[in-house]
Design a protein around this motif. Structure first.
Motif, PDB file in Angstrom:
ATOM      1  N   LEU A  43      -0.626  -3.715 -12.806  1.00 60.50           N
ATOM      2  CA  LEU A  43       1.027  -4.410 -12.144  1.00 60.50           C
ATOM      3  C   LEU A  43      -0.005  -6.135 -11.912  1.00 60.50           C
ATOM      4  CD1 LEU A  43       3.172  -3.844  -9.858  1.00 60.50           C
ATOM      5  CD2 LEU A  43       0.955  -4.366  -7.491  1.00 60.50           C
ATOM      6  N   VAL A  44      -1.093  -6.370 -11.551  1.00 61.76           N
ATOM      7  CA  VAL A  44      -1.184  -7.729 -11.027  1.00 61.76           C
ATOM      8  C   VAL A  44      -0.951  -8.725 -12.419  1.00 61.76           C
ATOM      9  CG1 VAL A  44      -2.301  -9.301 -10.597  1.00 61.76           C
ATOM     10  CG2 VAL A  44      -2.643  -6.704  -9.097  1.00 61.76           C
ATOM     11  N   LEU A  45      -1.188  -8.300 -13.331  1.00 60.60           N
ATOM     12  CA  LEU A  45      -1.146  -8.760 -14.889  1.00 60.60           C
ATOM     13  C   LEU A  45      -0.283  -8.817 -15.229  1.00 60.60           C
ATOM     14  CD1 LEU A  45      -3.192  -9.356 -17.065  1.00 60.60           C
ATOM     15  CD2 LEU A  45      -3.275  -7.293 -18.335  1.00 60.60           C
TER      16      LEU A  45
ATOM     17  N   ALA B 260      -5.804  -1.695   6.631  1.00 61.07           N
ATOM     18  CA  ALA B 260      -4.493  -0.404   6.291  1.00 61.07           C
ATOM     19  C   ALA B 260      -3.652  -1.289   5.149  1.00 61.07           C
ATOM     20  CB  ALA B 260      -4.199   0.221   7.635  1.00 61.07           C
ATOM     21  N   PRO B 261      -3.349  -0.219   4.311  1.00 59.71           N
ATOM     22  CA  PRO B 261      -2.303  -0.331   3.627  1.00 59.71           C
ATOM     23  C   PRO B 261      -0.962  -0.413   4.544  1.00 59.71           C
ATOM     24  CG  PRO B 261      -3.298   1.491   2.765  1.00 59.71           C
ATOM     25  CD  PRO B 261      -3.754   1.020   4.212  1.00 59.71           C
ATOM     26  N   GLU B 262      -0.389  -1.624   4.373  1.00 60.14           N
ATOM     27  CA  GLU B 262       0.882  -2.155   5.198  1.00 60.14           C
ATOM     28  C   GLU B 262       2.003  -1.220   5.280  1.00 60.14           C
ATOM     29  OE1 GLU B 262       4.102  -5.491   3.584  1.00 60.14           O
ATOM     30  OE2 GLU B 262       2.735  -6.763   3.545  1.00 60.14           O
ATOM     31  N   PRO B 263       2.416  -0.791   6.175  1.00 56.45           N
ATOM     32  CA  PRO B 263       3.332   0.790   6.654  1.00 56.45           C
ATOM     33  C   PRO B 263       4.174   1.170   6.009  1.00 56.45           C
ATOM     34  CG  PRO B 263       2.951  -0.781   8.639  1.00 56.45           C
ATOM     35  CD  PRO B 263       2.040  -0.949   7.937  1.00 56.45           C
ATOM     36  N   THR B 264       4.968   2.453   6.072  1.00 53.79           N
ATOM     37  CA  THR B 264       5.543   2.627   4.872  1.00 53.79           C
ATOM     38  C   THR B 264       7.596   2.286   5.495  1.00 53.79           C
ATOM     39  OG1 THR B 264       5.549   4.921   5.428  1.00 53.79           O
ATOM     40  CG2 THR B 264       4.309   4.740   3.602  1.00 53.79           C
ATOM     41  N   GLY B 265       8.294   2.470   4.918  1.00 53.01           N
ATOM     42  CA  GLY B 265       9.578   2.515   5.538  1.00 53.01           C
ATOM     43  C   GLY B 265       9.594   3.540   4.682  1.00 53.01           C
ATOM     44  N   PRO B 266      11.569   3.604   4.589  1.00 51.97           N
ATOM     45  CA  PRO B 266      12.499   5.156   4.432  1.00 51.97           C
ATOM     46  C   PRO B 266      12.218   4.615   2.408  1.00 51.97           C
ATOM     47  CG  PRO B 266      13.444   3.832   6.112  1.00 51.97           C
ATOM     48  CD  PRO B 266      12.561   3.058   6.005  1.00 51.97           C
ATOM     49  N   ALA B 267      11.569   3.987   2.065  1.00 52.34           N
ATOM     50  CA  ALA B 267      12.186   3.631   0.699  1.00 52.34           C
ATOM     51  C   ALA B 267      10.723   3.810   0.342  1.00 52.34           C
ATOM     52  CB  ALA B 267      12.552   2.595  -0.049  1.00 52.34           C
ATOM     53  N   GLY B 268       9.551   3.564   0.888  1.00 54.04           N
ATOM     54  CA  GLY B 268       8.433   4.350   0.198  1.00 54.04           C
ATOM     55  C   GLY B 268       7.177   2.877   0.677  1.00 54.04           C
ATOM     56  N   ARG B 269       6.051   2.417   0.527  1.00 52.41           N
ATOM     57  CA  ARG B 269       4.990   1.569   1.299  1.00 52.41           C
ATOM     58  C   ARG B 269       5.645   0.340   0.397  1.00 52.41           C
ATOM     59  NH1 ARG B 269       0.859   2.434   3.396  1.00 52.41           N
ATOM     60  NH2 ARG B 269       0.657   4.157   2.775  1.00 52.41           N
ATOM     61  N   LYS B 270       6.053  -0.384  -0.949  1.00 52.12           N
ATOM     62  CA  LYS B 270       6.088  -1.706  -1.574  1.00 52.12           C
ATOM     63  C   LYS B 270       5.961  -2.116  -0.024  1.00 52.12           C
ATOM     64  CE  LYS B 270       9.699   0.597  -3.514  1.00 52.12           C
ATOM     65  NZ  LYS B 270       9.659   1.378  -4.705  1.00 52.12           N
ATOM     66  N   PRO B 271       4.699  -2.674  -0.518  1.00 48.42           N
ATOM     67  CA  PRO B 271       3.617  -4.700  -0.115  1.00 48.42           C
ATOM     68  C   PRO B 271       4.196  -5.286  -0.327  1.00 48.42           C
ATOM     69  CG  PRO B 271       2.048  -2.527  -1.033  1.00 48.42           C
ATOM     70  CD  PRO B 271       3.712  -1.890  -1.450  1.00 48.42           C
TER      71      PRO B 271
ATOM     72  N   LYS C 277     -14.253  -4.069   3.354  1.00 46.51           N
ATOM     73  CA  LYS C 277     -12.964  -2.872   3.778  1.00 46.51           C
ATOM     74  C   LYS C 277     -11.991  -3.023   3.555  1.00 46.51           C
ATOM     75  CE  LYS C 277     -15.550  -3.052   9.287  1.00 46.51           C
ATOM     76  NZ  LYS C 277     -15.347  -3.678  10.173  1.00 46.51           N
ATOM     77  N   PHE C 278     -11.300  -3.566   3.236  1.00 48.42           N
ATOM     78  CA  PHE C 278      -9.923  -4.150   2.324  1.00 48.42           C
ATOM     79  C   PHE C 278      -9.668  -3.655   1.179  1.00 48.42           C
ATOM     80  CE2 PHE C 278     -12.484  -7.886   0.685  1.00 48.42           C
ATOM     81  CZ  PHE C 278     -11.637  -7.494  -0.449  1.00 48.42           C
ATOM     82  N   VAL C 279     -11.244  -3.234   0.723  1.00 48.27           N
ATOM     83  CA  VAL C 279     -10.683  -2.399  -1.131  1.00 48.27           C
ATOM     84  C   VAL C 279      -9.986  -1.455  -1.684  1.00 48.27           C
ATOM     85  CG1 VAL C 279     -12.596  -1.920  -2.676  1.00 48.27           C
ATOM     86  CG2 VAL C 279     -12.619  -2.849  -1.709  1.00 48.27           C
ATOM     87  N   PRO C 280     -10.009   0.094  -0.121  1.00 45.36           N
ATOM     88  CA  PRO C 280      -9.468   0.972  -0.482  1.00 45.36           C
ATOM     89  C   PRO C 280      -7.733   0.718  -0.150  1.00 45.36           C
ATOM     90  CG  PRO C 280     -11.396   1.130   1.322  1.00 45.36           C
ATOM     91  CD  PRO C 280     -10.891  -0.013   1.071  1.00 45.36           C
ATOM     92  N   ALA C 281      -7.396  -0.058   0.635  1.00 44.91           N
ATOM     93  CA  ALA C 281      -5.958  -0.463   0.644  1.00 44.91           C
ATOM     94  C   ALA C 281      -5.593  -1.702  -0.283  1.00 44.91           C
ATOM     95  CB  ALA C 281      -5.812  -1.851   2.279  1.00 44.91           C
ATOM     96  N   LEU C 282      -6.372  -2.203  -0.545  1.00 46.82           N
ATOM     97  CA  LEU C 282      -6.010  -3.183  -1.567  1.00 46.82           C
ATOM     98  C   LEU C 282      -5.689  -2.301  -2.746  1.00 46.82           C
ATOM     99  CD1 LEU C 282      -5.725  -6.810  -2.449  1.00 46.82           C
ATOM    100  CD2 LEU C 282      -7.670  -5.905  -3.544  1.00 46.82           C
ATOM    101  N   VAL C 283      -6.627  -1.541  -2.910  1.00 44.22           N
ATOM    102  CA  VAL C 283      -6.125  -0.787  -4.871  1.00 44.22           C
ATOM    103  C   VAL C 283      -5.279   0.021  -4.029  1.00 44.22           C
ATOM    104  CG1 VAL C 283      -7.523   0.854  -5.936  1.00 44.22           C
ATOM    105  CG2 VAL C 283      -8.801  -0.818  -5.139  1.00 44.22           C
ATOM    106  N   GLU C 284      -5.190   0.804  -3.269  1.00 38.89           N
ATOM    107  CA  GLU C 284      -3.442   1.127  -3.353  1.00 38.89           C
ATOM    108  C   GLU C 284      -2.333   0.706  -3.117  1.00 38.89           C
ATOM    109  OE1 GLU C 284      -3.839   4.419   0.686  1.00 38.89           O
ATOM    110  OE2 GLU C 284      -1.623   4.843   0.225  1.00 38.89           O
ATOM    111  N   SER C 285      -2.816  -0.321  -2.229  1.00 36.96           N
ATOM    112  CA  SER C 285      -1.474  -1.139  -2.632  1.00 36.96           C
ATOM    113  C   SER C 285      -1.034  -1.820  -4.115  1.00 36.96           C
ATOM    114  CB  SER C 285      -1.289  -2.557  -1.902  1.00 36.96           C
ATOM    115  OG  SER C 285      -2.042  -2.538  -0.623  1.00 36.96           O
ATOM    116  N   TRP C 286      -2.072  -2.233  -4.901  1.00 35.07           N
ATOM    117  CA  TRP C 286      -1.632  -2.573  -6.114  1.00 35.07           C
ATOM    118  C   TRP C 286      -1.203  -1.950  -6.847  1.00 35.07           C
ATOM    119  CZ3 TRP C 286      -6.521  -7.034  -6.866  1.00 35.07           C
ATOM    120  CH2 TRP C 286      -6.112  -7.119  -6.841  1.00 35.07           C
ATOM    121  N   GLN C 287      -1.556  -0.196  -6.805  1.00 32.96           N
ATOM    122  CA  GLN C 287      -0.585   0.597  -7.367  1.00 32.96           C
ATOM    123  C   GLN C 287       0.549   0.751  -6.747  1.00 32.96           C
ATOM    124  OE1 GLN C 287      -4.213   3.243  -6.104  1.00 32.96           O
ATOM    125  NE2 GLN C 287      -4.705   2.982  -8.280  1.00 32.96           N
ATOM    126  N   GLU C 288       1.178   0.861  -5.774  1.00 33.58           N
ATOM    127  CA  GLU C 288       2.444   0.926  -5.001  1.00 33.58           C
ATOM    128  C   GLU C 288       3.595  -0.460  -5.036  1.00 33.58           C
ATOM    129  OE1 GLU C 288       3.142   3.893  -1.647  1.00 33.58           O
ATOM    130  OE2 GLU C 288       0.737   3.377  -1.925  1.00 33.58           O
TER     131      GLU C 288
END
Lengths: 288, 447
Positions: free
Chosen positions: B139-141, B304-315, B374-385
């Motif tokens: 996603l990042v690349l 933590a990852p950003e909160p989700t909305g009705p359409a998902g996380r979409k950080p 501490k940001f690593v798990p949230a970051l990895v999750e966010s970069w997948q979504e």
């Protein structure tokens, strides 16, 4: 006499100045006129094309441009009378006889705000008017006024800084005017009346008018191109509340990269400035 | 034609990587690859942010090994685009382009930067066999370095929006953890945490890129909204976009006064001073909020990852790539490529991370000993979504962002309704796109 000076000497003296002016003033102006007649966006230079007066029509019909212009004149209309009133008051106080040392020190201290760089004034303002840590709220008894984030307060803050920085200039110009009043005339007037207002209106004011015209022209031009202080202090915000005309032109030309449109805005601003200067000179010089 | 070009590009990259693999067998080293370019000076723009300080601290090792001098020109974010555009238009000195993901269309369409495959083909000896393009988060690349299926830059200063929260304040108010959804944040955390001069949340909304990227767009995507629809027309008055924008208005009651004047610095400071319980900020600010030198609440910070909305996380997604500038001469291009490759390499990712940067290499986040980050798990999750077009990345974005900034702020100040503001942005945005030739078919719909 003039005929005796060789033409070559005249050119030698005037030529460099004219050439310098042409290079730094006239050439860029002509280039701005050229770009204002073209679609000229720095990020789309492959599409540069002549579009006639389109940019001018866009500017003249753009509500946002006229709102910024209105805001600029509102600033001028509020800050300038304050500067003249306070400046005149300071000049009259400094014109009183006696206390020479104090007056000399006061005159020197008047130079300081003017000598402060505009951008630095803006940065100072950011710190001093900070809602939580700023000295202004502390001095006001620890109030919780949001200066920078509230549109009205932000505008008031800009007026405050403009008045702080430029009242001394007005004071010094008017003080110079007061020193032009012949001593015997002023003395004679003081024997005739004790009314300070009468002396100011009929004796001192005619000598102040040339200075006032200069102040009006310079401060109008300064306000129309006011940029640095506002840019560092509010960047035109919040919203558009402090987006004056120069900030708008910078935004269009250097953040949106539409140099053609920004040039058209700048040319219109230049025309307005020249017209205003002419009006000032005609109206006030008639009275003199 | 496009398919053919993409195919050729892919073949070229594969070929070069294969060449690289062969080079590995012949003992490739940075020092050896840089020998022909020793003494070359390359110019690059850096921002005043932790990721740049990190690489600057590592730079002496690169300069010593290669003999290449890196001349860093520092600018605040707001000036970086203008400075680079003027430099490229004037044929200036910059040898490397620092590209925010929303600038890449602009830079690529103006031919100010060179496709990575072209650089590698031009300087095959400079290609590190261990470059491993696939190791970057896809996603990042794609979002940071790619444009129209062509790769130009390598991800360098990488962000995802994360939720930074003050565990101590939340626990005091009886919450076990951060809100899962934006709705919870507003309805439960907002009222409970906004009291005594403290606020539940701060959403940086200053009228610059912060307003359009961090504030406006952040409230569109999780609610199902977007800037444009499939036909490239404004989607801002759709029900979903309006729900998001109205949500932002409602949420403002739990934010500090004057939030429209808050940029990143003010927001991070408010959080670091303990005045605000939660913020959604870029991962790049992590090192600042957990440092006792700059944060009063360093011990209480959790991510933590950003909160989700009705359409998902979409950080929120943001960040920068580095690409070789077309205006540089041959030696400078090669030297620039070597620097970019080194700065974004797998080998240096760990040190970059430890010095305060956020690498985009997947491999580094699989290593042991990252518990302190501490940001690593949230970051990895966010970069997948994340959403690559979180902000449209086409060349017209600089004009459109100005419109969004102006009217987005007016909405927040209550000077216009969300519908009026969206209508105004939509009309002006479509005028820009029309002029650019998207509706006449002159230009293909970019995304």
């Amino acid at each position: 006499m003039r005929g005796q000076v060789p033409r070559r000497t005249i050119f030698a003296f005037i030529g460099p100045a004219v050439l310098g002016l042409a290079m730094v003033g006239i050439a860029p102006l002509l280039y701005a006129v050229w770009t204002s007649l073209h679609f000229y966006n720095l990020t789309k230079l492959k599409r540069v094309e002549f579009i006639g007066a389109d940019n001018y029509l866009t500017v003249l019909t753009d509500e946002v441009f006229w709102q910024a212009m209105g805001r600029t004149f509102f600033l001028l209309g509020t800050a300038l009378p304050l500067q003249i009133a306070l400046g005149l008051g300071i000049a009259l106080v400094l014109h009183q006889p006696g206390l020479t040392l104090v007056k000399t020190l006061a005159r020197l201290s008047l130079v300081l705000p003017m000598a402060t760089t505009y951008a630095v004034v803006g940065l100072l303002g950011q710190v001093m008017f900070n809602q939580k840590f700023g000295v202004v709220n502390q001095l006001l008894g620890g109030v919780d006024v949001n200066w920078i984030g509230d549109p009205n307060n932000a505008f008031a803050m800009i007026i405050f800084w403009d008045v702080w920085q430029w009242t001394p200039f007005v004071a010094l110009v008017l003080l110079a005017g007061l020193t032009m009043v012949p001593g015997e005339v002023e003395e004679a007037a003081r024997l005739e009346t004790k009314s300070t207002w009468t002396i100011l209106r009929y004796v001192q004011l005619p000598f102040l008018l040339p200075g006032l015209v200069a102040v009006l022209i310079l401060r109008t031009a300064d306000t129309l191109k006011l940029f640095d202080m506002v840019f560092t202090l509010t960047r035109g915000g919040p919203g558009s509340s402090t987006e004056f005309i120069s900030l708008m032109i910078q935004r269009v030309g250097f953040r949106g990269f539409d140099q053609g449109l920004a040039s058209a805005q700048a040319i219109i601003l230049l025309i307005i400035t020249i017209v205003l200067a002419q009006i000032y000179i005609r109206v006030f010089h008639k009275e003199v | 034609m496009k398919i053919l070009r993409n195919l050729l590009g892919t073949v070229a990259i594969t070929g070069i990587l294969a060449t690289g693999a062969m080079a590995d067998n012949h003992g490739w080293s940075l020092k050896k690859a840089a020998e022909p370019y020793a003494g070359t000076t390359i110019d690059v723009v850096f921002l005043l942010r932790p990721g740049y300080e990190a690489i600057e601290a590592m730079l002496p090792a690169f300069e010593e090994e290669t003999g290449i001098k890196v001349n860093i020109i520092k600018h605040p974010y707001e000036n970086a685009l203008g400075e680079q555009v003027r430099d490229f238009v004037a044929g200036g000195d910059l040898d490397i382009a620092l590209i925010d993901l929303v600038w890449i269309g602009n830079f690529a369409e103006n031919d100010w930067i060179i496709p990575l495959a072209d650089v590698q083909a031009k300087f095959p000896d400079a290609v590190d066999p261990d470059l491993d393009i696939d190791d970057f988060f896809p996603l990042v690349l794609n979002a940071f370095g790619g444009w129209n299926d062509t790769l130009y830059g390598l991800p360098f200063d990488n962000y995802s929006g994360l939720m930074f929260y003050n565990r101590c304040i939340l626990e005091e108010a009886g919450f076990d953890g951060p809100p899962e959804t934006w709705q919870q944040l507003k309805d439960e955390y907002g009222p409970a945490l906004t009291k005594d001069g403290k606020y539940a949340f701060a959403l940086q909304s200053k009228r610059n890129e912060t307003q359009s990227a961090d504030s406006f767009a952040r409230m569109l995507w999780p609610f199902g909204g977007s800037f444009l629809d499939a036909d490239f027309k404004s989607n801002l008055n759709s029900d979903e976009s309006q729900t998001g924008l109205k949500f932002r208005q409602d949420l403002m009651q739990y934010m500090p006064d004057g939030i429209v004047a808050y940029d990143h610095a003010e927001t991070v400071n408010a959080f670091s001073q303990g005045d605000v319980a939660m913020i959604t900020e870029w991962s790049a600010f992590y090192s600042s909020v957990v440092s006792p030198d700059t944060s009063k609440v360093a011990d209480c910070v959790e991510i933590a990852p950003e909160p989700t909305g009705p359409a998902g996380r979409k950080p929120a997604l943001g960040g920068f790539s580095l690409a070789v500038a077309a205006q540089a001469d041959e030696a400078e291009q090669a030297a620039a490529y070597l620097f970019i490759q080194w700065a974004t390499s797998k080998a240096n990712a760990r040190e970059y991370l430890e010095r305060g940067g956020v690498p985009a290499r997947q491999s580094v986040y699989k290593e042991d000993g990252l518990e302190d980050y501490k940001f690593v798990p949230a970051l990895v999750e966010s970069w997948q979504e994340g959403v690559p077009e979180f902000r449209p990345r086409f060349a017209e974005w600089p004009e459109i962002t100005e419109i969004v900034q102006e009217w987005g702020t007016k909405m927040m100040l209550g000077e216009v309704t969300t519908e009026e503001g969206a209508q105004e942005i939509g009309t002006r945005m479509e005028e820009v796109l029309e002029a650019a030739g998207y509706y006449s078919g002159e230009k293909p719909l970019a995304q």
